[in-house]
Write a protein that holds these residues in place. Structure first.
Motif, PDB file in Angstrom:
ATOM      1  N   GLN A  34      39.833  50.082  29.276  1.00 20.05           N
ATOM      2  CA  GLN A  34      38.563  49.665  29.872  1.00 20.05           C
ATOM      3  C   GLN A  34      38.806  49.220  31.309  1.00 20.05           C
ATOM      4  O   GLN A  34      39.559  48.277  31.549  1.00 20.05           O
ATOM      5  N   ILE A  35      38.178  49.887  32.238  1.00 16.34           N
ATOM      6  CA  ILE A  35      38.330  49.552  33.647  1.00 16.34           C
ATOM      7  C   ILE A  35      37.337  48.433  33.977  1.00 16.34           C
ATOM      8  O   ILE A  35      36.122  48.636  33.902  1.00 16.34           O
ATOM      9  N   PRO A  36      37.848  47.245  34.322  1.00 20.23           N
ATOM     10  CA  PRO A  36      36.930  46.130  34.582  1.00 20.23           C
ATOM     11  C   PRO A  36      36.162  46.312  35.890  1.00 20.23           C
ATOM     12  O   PRO A  36      36.653  46.904  36.845  1.00 20.23           O
ATOM     13  N   SER A  37      34.962  45.792  35.900  1.00 20.34           N
ATOM     14  CA  SER A  37      34.153  45.809  37.118  1.00 20.34           C
ATOM     15  C   SER A  37      34.589  44.651  38.013  1.00 20.34           C
ATOM     16  O   SER A  37      35.302  43.737  37.572  1.00 20.34           O
ATOM     17  N   LEU A  38      34.131  44.667  39.251  1.00 22.21           N
ATOM     18  CA  LEU A  38      34.412  43.546  40.147  1.00 22.21           C
ATOM     19  C   LEU A  38      33.814  42.261  39.586  1.00 22.21           C
ATOM     20  O   LEU A  38      34.405  41.187  39.713  1.00 22.21           O
ATOM     21  N   ALA A  39      32.654  42.366  38.944  1.00 21.63           N
ATOM     22  CA  ALA A  39      32.024  41.189  38.339  1.00 21.63           C
ATOM     23  C   ALA A  39      32.891  40.624  37.219  1.00 21.63           C
ATOM     24  O   ALA A  39      33.061  39.406  37.108  1.00 21.63           O
ATOM     25  N   ASP A  40      33.478  41.512  36.396  1.00 17.32           N
ATOM     26  CA  ASP A  40      34.374  41.070  35.317  1.00 17.32           C
ATOM     27  C   ASP A  40      35.585  40.333  35.893  1.00 17.32           C
ATOM     28  O   ASP A  40      35.994  39.296  35.384  1.00 17.32           O
ATOM     29  N   VAL A  41      36.146  40.903  36.944  1.00 16.28           N
ATOM     30  CA  VAL A  41      37.334  40.313  37.567  1.00 16.28           C
ATOM     31  C   VAL A  41      36.996  38.951  38.164  1.00 16.28           C
ATOM     32  O   VAL A  41      37.734  37.975  37.985  1.00 16.28           O
ATOM     33  N   ALA A  42      35.865  38.881  38.856  1.00 18.42           N
ATOM     34  CA  ALA A  42      35.447  37.611  39.464  1.00 18.42           C
ATOM     35  C   ALA A  42      35.238  36.549  38.385  1.00 18.42           C
ATOM     36  O   ALA A  42      35.717  35.411  38.522  1.00 18.42           O
ATOM     37  N   GLU A  43      34.563  36.927  37.307  1.00 17.06           N
ATOM     38  CA  GLU A  43      34.318  35.976  36.220  1.00 17.06           C
ATOM     39  C   GLU A  43      35.629  35.483  35.617  1.00 17.06           C
ATOM     40  O   GLU A  43      35.811  34.289  35.378  1.00 17.06           O
ATOM     41  N   HIS A  44      36.555  36.417  35.386  1.00 10.86           N
ATOM     42  CA  HIS A  44      37.849  36.052  34.797  1.00 10.86           C
ATOM     43  C   HIS A  44      38.643  35.121  35.726  1.00 10.86           C
ATOM     44  O   HIS A  44      39.367  34.251  35.262  1.00 10.86           O
ATOM     45  N   ALA A  45      38.466  35.307  37.038  1.00  9.59           N
ATOM     46  CA  ALA A  45      39.159  34.471  38.022  1.00  9.59           C
ATOM     47  C   ALA A  45      38.427  33.149  38.274  1.00  9.59           C
ATOM     48  O   ALA A  45      38.945  32.278  38.972  1.00  9.59           O
ATOM     49  N   GLY A  46      37.218  33.044  37.738  1.00 15.35           N
ATOM     50  CA  GLY A  46      36.438  31.830  37.951  1.00 15.35           C
ATOM     51  C   GLY A  46      35.789  31.771  39.324  1.00 15.35           C
ATOM     52  O   GLY A  46      35.528  30.691  39.857  1.00 15.35           O
ATOM     53  N   LEU A  47      35.494  32.940  39.888  1.00 15.93           N
ATOM     54  CA  LEU A  47      34.873  33.021  41.212  1.00 15.93           C
ATOM     55  C   LEU A  47      33.520  33.716  41.111  1.00 15.93           C
ATOM     56  O   LEU A  47      33.257  34.452  40.159  1.00 15.93           O
ATOM     57  N   ALA A  48      32.718  33.504  42.102  1.00 19.51           N
ATOM     58  CA  ALA A  48      31.419  34.183  42.165  1.00 19.51           C
ATOM     59  C   ALA A  48      31.637  35.667  42.445  1.00 19.51           C
ATOM     60  O   ALA A  48      32.536  36.034  43.199  1.00 19.51           O
ATOM     61  N   ARG A  49      30.794  36.499  41.851  1.00 19.23           N
ATOM     62  CA  ARG A  49      30.922  37.944  42.041  1.00 19.23           C
ATOM     63  C   ARG A  49      30.880  38.318  43.519  1.00 19.23           C
ATOM     64  O   ARG A  49      31.651  39.149  43.991  1.00 19.23           O
ATOM     65  N   SER A  50      29.987  37.695  44.246  1.00 15.43           N
ATOM     66  CA  SER A  50      29.841  38.027  45.667  1.00 15.43           C
ATOM     67  C   SER A  50      31.101  37.702  46.474  1.00 15.43           C
ATOM     68  O   SER A  50      31.379  38.357  47.481  1.00 15.43           O
ATOM     69  N   SER A  51      31.872  36.728  46.018  1.00 14.29           N
ATOM     70  CA  SER A  51      33.071  36.357  46.778  1.00 14.29           C
ATOM     71  C   SER A  51      34.155  37.438  46.716  1.00 14.29           C
ATOM     72  O   SER A  51      35.003  37.517  47.597  1.00 14.29           O
ATOM     73  N   VAL A  52      34.104  38.273  45.689  1.00 14.14           N
ATOM     74  CA  VAL A  52      35.092  39.352  45.573  1.00 14.14           C
ATOM     75  C   VAL A  52      35.032  40.254  46.802  1.00 14.14           C
ATOM     76  O   VAL A  52      36.055  40.714  47.309  1.00 14.14           O
ATOM     77  N   TYR A  53      33.824  40.473  47.317  1.00 15.68           N
ATOM     78  CA  TYR A  53      33.656  41.370  48.459  1.00 15.68           C
ATOM     79  C   TYR A  53      34.228  40.786  49.752  1.00 15.68           C
ATOM     80  O   TYR A  53      34.373  41.500  50.739  1.00 15.68           O
ATOM     81  N   SER A  54      34.561  39.532  49.743  1.00 18.45           N
ATOM     82  CA  SER A  54      35.241  38.934  50.896  1.00 18.45           C
ATOM     83  C   SER A  54      36.702  39.353  50.940  1.00 18.45           C
ATOM     84  O   SER A  54      37.362  39.224  51.968  1.00 18.45           O
ATOM     85  N   TYR A  55      37.203  39.841  49.809  1.00  9.07           N
ATOM     86  CA  TYR A  55      38.619  40.201  49.698  1.00  9.07           C
ATOM     87  C   TYR A  55      38.838  41.697  49.527  1.00  9.07           C
ATOM     88  O   TYR A  55      39.860  42.231  49.942  1.00  9.07           O
ATOM     89  N   PHE A  56      37.877  42.373  48.904  1.00 14.92           N
ATOM     90  CA  PHE A  56      38.013  43.806  48.634  1.00 14.92           C
ATOM     91  C   PHE A  56      36.693  44.513  48.910  1.00 14.92           C
ATOM     92  O   PHE A  56      35.634  44.019  48.537  1.00 14.92           O
TER      93      PHE A  56
END
Length: 194
Positions: A34-56
């Motif tokens: 299962q390929i996780p979405s950016l939202a899944d990754v953000a949730e697992h990291a304890g970060l907001a989904r929108s913050s992922v786009y600051s890094y990737f």
């Protein structure tokens, strides 16, 4: 503005980026199919989904970064294990066993999941570099052990690692796989070097 949890903004960003990569690694290791979405990754990291786009920029960008981060870890682990061996024969066995340990703990499943995500140039390049960097200490140990053609012998050793890796992924225990490797390679590594 979120509170930074490091002494500098740069350290905070590095920590957040590392947390996202670790979250992606964990999710892929747990569920390689299962390929996780950016939202899944953000949730697992304890970060907001929108913050992922600051890094990737995208999911592909994040997985390219994960490839670049993961493959050198594999190589460093194998090198460290081989450095602890004292004879060329022990180094050869240690090479096989270290790779099998990584497979058993899920790192190979992660590498396969990353390969399934796409054929990015980063993946292809990192994969080539990983295999090349892994073979250097193996070829050196084989040459020290007296192999007439260390590059070909390294390919044979790699085929043993690949086969046992597949067996581990199909349910064979690490202990059993290591035992098979030792049984097969013991006569060769017991020979005196040179």
């Amino acid at each position: 503005m979120p509170k930074i949890q490091a002494s500098t903004v740069a350290e905070h960003r590095a920590t957040q980026r590392a947390a996202l990569l670790e979250a992606a690694r964990a999710l892929l290791s747990q569920h390689p199919d299962q390929i996780p979405s950016l939202a899944d990754v953000a949730e697992h990291a304890g970060l907001a989904r929108s913050s992922v786009y600051s890094y990737f920029k995208s999911r592909a960008d994040m997985f390219d970064a994960l490839v670049t981060d993961t493959f050198p870890r594999w190589s460093a682990y194998v090198d460290k294990q081989m450095d602890s061996a004292t004879t060329s024969g022990q180094k050869i066995l240690t090479y096989v066993e270290a790779n099998l340990q990584l497979v058993a703990r899920g790192d190979h499943a992660l590498a396969r999941a990353l390969a399934a995500i796409g054929g990015s140039e980063t993946l292809a390049s990192s994969s080539r570099l990983l295999h090349d960097s892994l073979e250097v200490p193996l070829r050196t140990a084989l040459a020290e052990h007296g192999a007439a053609q260390p590059e070909y012998m390294a390919e044979l050793i790699q085929s043993i690692v690949y086969t046992l890796s597949r067996m581990i992924e199909n349910g064979l225990s690490l202990r059993a796989a290591t035992g098979l490797a030792r049984e097969l390679l013991a006569p060769y590594v017991a020979q005196k070097a040179g």
